[in-house]
Design a protein around this motif. Structure first.
Motif, PDB file in Angstrom:
ATOM      1  N   THR A  45      48.458  48.867  44.554  1.00 48.32           N
ATOM      2  CA  THR A  45      48.829  48.322  43.244  1.00 48.32           C
ATOM      3  C   THR A  45      47.892  48.842  42.161  1.00 48.32           C
ATOM      4  OG1 THR A  45      49.219  46.291  41.980  1.00 48.32           O
ATOM      5  CG2 THR A  45      47.378  46.241  43.507  1.00 48.32           C
ATOM      6  N   ASP A  46      48.405  48.882  40.920  1.00 49.60           N
ATOM      7  CA  ASP A  46      47.504  49.214  39.811  1.00 49.60           C
ATOM      8  C   ASP A  46      47.178  47.957  39.004  1.00 49.60           C
ATOM      9  OD1 ASP A  46      49.928  48.819  38.621  1.00 49.60           O
ATOM     10  OD2 ASP A  46      50.147  50.862  37.835  1.00 49.60           O
ATOM     11  N   ALA A  47      47.554  46.778  39.543  1.00 48.65           N
ATOM     12  CA  ALA A  47      47.188  45.510  38.890  1.00 48.65           C
ATOM     13  C   ALA A  47      45.664  45.384  38.874  1.00 48.65           C
ATOM     14  CB  ALA A  47      47.808  44.335  39.635  1.00 48.65           C
ATOM     15  N   ASP A  48      45.141  44.676  37.880  1.00 48.85           N
ATOM     16  CA  ASP A  48      43.690  44.535  37.720  1.00 48.85           C
ATOM     17  C   ASP A  48      43.150  43.477  38.686  1.00 48.85           C
ATOM     18  OD1 ASP A  48      41.083  44.418  36.886  1.00 48.85           O
ATOM     19  OD2 ASP A  48      41.509  43.313  35.031  1.00 48.85           O
ATOM     20  N   LEU A  49      42.940  43.869  39.929  1.00 47.65           N
ATOM     21  CA  LEU A  49      42.451  42.913  40.935  1.00 47.65           C
ATOM     22  C   LEU A  49      41.018  42.477  40.653  1.00 47.65           C
ATOM     23  CD1 LEU A  49      43.853  44.325  44.308  1.00 47.65           C
ATOM     24  CD2 LEU A  49      44.914  42.719  42.720  1.00 47.65           C
ATOM     25  N   ASP A  50      40.210  43.398  40.118  1.00 46.44           N
ATOM     26  CA  ASP A  50      38.811  43.042  39.822  1.00 46.44           C
ATOM     27  C   ASP A  50      38.747  41.941  38.769  1.00 46.44           C
ATOM     28  OD1 ASP A  50      37.821  44.869  41.635  1.00 46.44           O
ATOM     29  OD2 ASP A  50      37.726  46.486  40.162  1.00 46.44           O
ATOM     30  N   GLY A  51      39.717  41.962  37.850  1.00 49.37           N
ATOM     31  CA  GLY A  51      39.744  40.952  36.786  1.00 49.37           C
ATOM     32  C   GLY A  51      40.425  39.663  37.209  1.00 49.37           C
ATOM     33  N   LEU A  52      41.013  39.657  38.412  1.00 54.57           N
ATOM     34  CA  LEU A  52      41.732  38.474  38.895  1.00 54.57           C
ATOM     35  C   LEU A  52      40.732  37.506  39.508  1.00 54.57           C
ATOM     36  CD1 LEU A  52      44.584  37.210  39.333  1.00 54.57           C
ATOM     37  CD2 LEU A  52      44.589  38.285  41.580  1.00 54.57           C
ATOM     38  N   LYS A  53      40.505  36.399  38.810  1.00 59.51           N
ATOM     39  CA  LYS A  53      39.511  35.432  39.272  1.00 59.51           C
ATOM     40  C   LYS A  53      40.062  34.611  40.436  1.00 59.51           C
ATOM     41  CE  LYS A  53      37.137  34.675  34.838  1.00 59.51           C
ATOM     42  NZ  LYS A  53      37.932  35.444  33.875  1.00 59.51           N
ATOM     43  N   TYR A  54      39.149  33.860  41.080  1.00 66.80           N
ATOM     44  CA  TYR A  54      39.552  32.901  42.113  1.00 66.80           C
ATOM     45  C   TYR A  54      40.374  31.815  41.427  1.00 66.80           C
ATOM     46  CZ  TYR A  54      38.979  29.861  46.222  1.00 66.80           C
ATOM     47  OH  TYR A  54      39.201  29.073  47.326  1.00 66.80           O
ATOM     48  N   TYR A  55      41.472  31.414  42.042  1.00 63.62           N
ATOM     49  CA  TYR A  55      42.421  30.456  41.467  1.00 63.62           C
ATOM     50  C   TYR A  55      43.042  30.992  40.173  1.00 63.62           C
ATOM     51  CZ  TYR A  55      42.661  26.784  44.852  1.00 63.62           C
ATOM     52  OH  TYR A  55      42.954  26.085  45.989  1.00 63.62           O
TER      53      TYR A  55
END
Length: 371
Positions: free
Chosen positions: A163-173
């Motif tokens: 994926t190219d979604a921003d996983l690093d920016g995806l916080k917990y919850y």
């Protein structure tokens, strides 16, 4: 005559992988594919792939969606920002826990409530009933989603390759819309294993394509398919409650040591407010039994319903128990009288078929991942 169990979109795939299937909350679900211990250890050290399509998705939309959820649930739902999620509960008027939930705010006026499989209909019915008088719509979306989870320390790397979604920016919850292996998905980061990981809500027709892509991308990193059996030992080690075991309608969130999810400071009334205020007071003055961890000194495994004993007296009850692959010893969660609930309490045992096996009382969780 019993209804035939419901099948997830991945049913044929699980069978082709040789899964041992079991009826779970009216669904035919994979219990294990091979060794439960191997599956458990893969999630702790590498990555595991789960089909969680039995969970119950309920969508709440409309100008008063947040007002309805604030009234229907014990948490402050109005303060969840779009793209974020919150752990909360739905209670009865008497304060008893109907279910524990995760609520995602997808947009300003759109929420997704995720209920446990066995309670999905009860939660749907309660929300529908509580929606009277609110400008909001409650929709049963259980058939609209398949849910696949990737859990374990290698899961961010595996998902990033698809994926190219921003996983690093995806916080917990939190959750964000994206595309994974060409499949449109709501990508969430909550988890029920004690590890980092992601949940992918997708249309059922895309589930098999996504599962195969994740399997292919993950196999070099050690990802393997995992069943409900290791999901249970993982959540137990992480001290996470399971509805029907640690949480029931006979208990309030305060009895379960989860009073923090009840937000009395929110605007307006909510179902159970009065009873929960009394439960909060009781918990302050005369704490009921407390939820604790127990670690076996021997090899015998405690099971739900077994009595916790001390000094020849029954002082509690086991709610969940299993061998812990990570600790290498049997463990349990149990509600224990406050006098015996302190970590290291002396002389505590579990009555296993007439023998009082010695157990050490410990604080939960048993396992916490290194950040």
């Amino acid at each position: 005559m019993r209804n035939a169990p419901r099948l997830t979109a991945l049913d044929a795939l699980h069978r082709s992988l040789g899964a041992t299937m079991t009826d779970f909350a009216g669904w035919d679900m994979p219990l294990r594919y091979g060794s439960e211990r191997d599956e458990h250890n893969a999630v702790r050290t590498k990555a595991g792939l789960f089909d969680l399509s039995h969970m119950g998705e309920i969508t709440v939309t409309g100008p008063q969606a947040s007002d309805l959820l604030n009234y229907a649930l014990v948490g402050n739902i109005a303060t969840i920002g779009p793209g974020r999620a919150r752990y909360t509960m739905i209670c009865r008027e008497d304060g008893g826990i109907v279910d524990d939930l995760i609520v995602y705010r997808l947009q300003e006026q759109e929420y997704m409530v995720v209920a446990n499989a066995g309670n999905a209909q009860v939660v749907l019915d309660a929300l529908t009933e509580r929606a009277q008088g609110f400008d909001a719509t409650v929709r049963d979306d259980r058939d609209a989603y398949a849910l696949i989870a990737v859990q374990g320390p290698e899961s961010p790397g595996i998902l990033k390759s698809l994926t190219d979604a921003d996983l690093d920016g995806l916080k917990y919850y939190a959750g964000l819309p994206g595309t994974v292996a060409g499949v449109p998905a709501l990508i969430a980061r909550t988890g029920y294993t004690g590890e980092d990981g992601f949940e992918l809500f997708v249309e059922p027709q895309h589930a098999e394509k996504l599962w195969r892509a994740l399997t292919e991308a993950g196999s070099p990193a050690g990802l393997i398919p995992c069943g409900l059996s290791c999901r249970d030992t993982l959540r137990l080690e992480a001290g996470m409650p399971l509805y029907g075991h640690e949480l029931t309608t006979a208990l309030t969130p305060f009895d379960a040591g989860l009073g923090r999810v009840v937000k009395f400071e929110k605007d307006g009334d909510f179902v159970g407010r009065e009873a929960l205020a009394k439960a909060a007071e009781r918990a302050e003055t005369a704490p009921p039994r407390k939820l604790v961890g127990l670690v076996a000194e021997g090899r015998r495994v405690p099971r739900a319903g077994m009595q916790v004993v001390a000094g020849g007296q029954v002082v509690g009850e086991v709610t969940s128990g299993a061998p812990s692959p990570t600790l290498g010893r049997p463990i349990a969660m149990a509600y224990v009288d406050a006098a015996h609930a302190a970590p290291g309490a002396e002389g505590v045992g579990v009555d296993i078929r007439g023998t009082h096996e010695p157990y050490e009382v410990v604080a939960l969780p048993f396992y916490k991942r290194q950040k």
